[in-house]
Scaffold this active site. Structure first.
Site, short mmCIF file in Angstrom:
data_model
loop_
_atom_site.label_atom_id
_atom_site.label_comp_id
_atom_site.label_asym_id
_atom_site.label_seq_id
_atom_site.Cartn_x
_atom_site.Cartn_y
_atom_site.Cartn_z
N LYS A 89 5.83 -1.87 6.52
CA LYS A 89 4.61 -0.97 6.74
C LYS A 89 4.68 -0.33 8.01
CE LYS A 89 1.67 -2.15 2.75
NZ LYS A 89 2.35 -3.34 2.13
N GLU A 111 -6.98 3.43 4.18
CA GLU A 111 -7.51 2.58 3.25
C GLU A 111 -6.60 1.26 3.02
OE1 GLU A 111 -5.28 4.98 2.38
OE2 GLU A 111 -3.96 3.39 1.33
N SER A 377 11.33 -7.07 1.95
CA SER A 377 10.05 -6.13 2.37
C SER A 377 9.12 -6.95 3.37
CB SER A 377 9.26 -5.32 1.28
OG SER A 377 8.73 -6.33 0.39
C1 PLP Z 1 2.50 -3.74 0.77
C2 PLP Z 1 3.93 -4.28 0.58
C3 PLP Z 1 4.74 -3.95 -0.46
C4 PLP Z 1 4.50 -2.80 -1.34
O1 PLP Z 1 4.32 -1.49 -1.11
P1 PLP Z 1 5.31 -0.35 -1.42
O2 PLP Z 1 4.92 0.61 -0.65
O3 PLP Z 1 5.63 -0.56 -2.75
O4 PLP Z 1 6.47 -1.05 -0.53
C5 PLP Z 1 6.06 -4.58 -0.60
N1 PLP Z 1 6.24 -5.76 0.14
C6 PLP Z 1 5.35 -6.13 1.05
C7 PLP Z 1 5.84 -7.01 2.01
C8 PLP Z 1 4.10 -5.33 1.34
O5 PLP Z 1 3.24 -5.72 2.27
#
Ligand code: PLP
Length: 393
Positions: A89, A111, A377
């Site tokens: 993010k 948000e 992610s």
């Molecule tokens: C917020 C988040 C997501 C989902 O958000 P996307 O916009 O779909 O990438 C996925 N993995 C993690 C670790 C997150 O914090």
């Protein structure tokens, strides 16, 4: 077939900008300027410098040897979990705070649901010395105390959304209301590849650093830039959009999108938008979303807070509709087990969102010489309590 946004702000039939008239000047200003600003050499230089020195990029592309052995294929993990603040993010919030500064904005609003995007936003506001207001549902504030504390420590003001179900949807409404009331000095940092055009494209371009790096890193490992598969979990779709971006038009690269099935796609408690969603408008864009026959948005469910969202970004709606991406649904149980498996096999505790992407190896068989790149992610520190309760650790 074009999988990028077109001049009108659409991905096929999805996208656009469906906004209250009062917001038109803000969104239009962004639409007119975002590409020009992003292409300025001084912008690129500052963005890349911060990604390197502050975020810690490039994030490694790690060959997961023991996991690969278990599933008899070649699995690489793109380690977004190693970024500062623990997920992808931050790539987007760094980009947007620099954009806000170039547009002369002094006040940032955002948000947040579980608080991850709120923390990433509060972080970059502290970095740049800009005022930060984060809207968050009252219920989420109660259940996400550590992230609320983080945001406060970073100097952000956390404003409770007290209407409706007092969760993400209501926080978004409050943020939009704030933007309408403060159109001149305020930039709204949206946290995923959603929202009115140009947000989905802008966020995607900031996250595209993920696939830009995968290309040269895979070349070092395997002698080729293109894997056979790229895999990512999808909430709103920003880590996925960044992981796919430079491969969208490479026909030899298969794209797999992983959604949260919660307790099961047919259980009434899931967030599998590509299966259950119908065309509708959410957060200012036309996309697939989960709704009742008369168009009321359905409450989504997933054990993972980041995937607990009733829509998908318009790019992903288009990838689903055209068949460019294969969509898979993973239940809570399957994700949790895949998360624990990564801990035991590779010594990496993944975010529960990322665990959904890892769970596909139990469902789908790959060839031994297939190269599969999975977007890891985020890291699992934020999910420890969930793992503890689930596995009775
Ligand atoms: C917020 C988040 C997501 C989902 O958000 P996307 O916009 O779909 O990438 C996925 N993995 C993690 C670790 C997150 O914090």
């Amino acid at each position: 077939m074009n999988y990028n946004v077109n001049e009108k702000g659409y991905y096929g039939e999805f996208g656009g900008a469906f906004i209250p008239e009062m917001l038109y000047p803000n969104v239009e200003e962004l639409r007119q300027k975002y590409l020009e600003v992003m292409n300025e050499p001084s912008f690129k230089e500052e963005f890349n410098q911060l990604l390197k020195d502050y975020v810690g990029r490039p994030s490694p592309l790690y060959f997961a040897k023991r996991l690969s052995k278990k599933y008899n294929t070649k699995i690489y993990l793109k380690r977004e979990d190693l970024n500062h603040t623990g997920a992808h993010k931050i790539n987007n919030t760094i980009g947007q705070i620099l954009m806000a500064k170039r547009l002369g904005k002094t006040r940032i609003i955002a948000e947040t649901g579980a608080g991850q995007h709120g923390v990433a936003t509060a972080t970059v506001c502290a970095l740049m010395g800009l005022e930060c207001i984060v809207y968050m549902g009252e219920i989420d504030i109660a259940r996400q105390a550590p992230n609320v504390a983080r945001m406060k420590m970073l100097g952000a003001k956390v404003m409770p959304a007290k209407s409706g179900s007092r969760t993400l949807k209501d926080a978004t409404n409050e943020a939009i209301r704030d933007w309408i009331n403060n159109p001149v000095n305020t930039h709204y940092i949206i946290g995923s590849a959603i929202g009115p055009h140009p947000y989905p494209d802008m966020v995607t371009r900031f996250q595209a650093i993920i696939s830009e790096e995968i290309k040269w890193q895979l070349k070092e490992h395997e002698g080729r830039e293109n894997p056979d598969y790229v895999v990512a979990c999808i909430g709103g779709g920003s880590n996925a959009a960044g992981t796919y971006y430079h491969y969208l038009h490479e026909e030899d690269v298969n794209i797999i999108a992983v959604e949260a099935a919660g307790h099961g796609v047919d259980s009434g408690e899931s967030a599998a938008t590509s299966v259950l969603g119908k065309e509708g408008i959410i957060h200012g864009c036309k996309t697939l979303l989960m709704q009742t026959p008369d168009g009321q948005i359905t409450e989504p469910y997933s054990i993972s807070a980041g995937l607990d969202y009733p829509g998908v970004g318009p790019m992903h709606a288009h990838l689903a509709k055209t068949g460019r991406a294969e969509f898979m649904s993973i239940t809570d149980d399957e994700a949790m087990n895949a998360g624990l498996e990564l801990c035991k096999l590779e010594g990496i505790i993944p975010a529960i969102e990322s665990s959904h992407a890892l769970a596909i190896f139990e469902q789908k068989t790959f060839k031994p010489d297939d190269v599969v790149v999975v977007s890891l992610s985020g890291r699992g520190d934020k999910d420890l309590q969930n793992y503890i309760e689930y596995f009775d650790i």
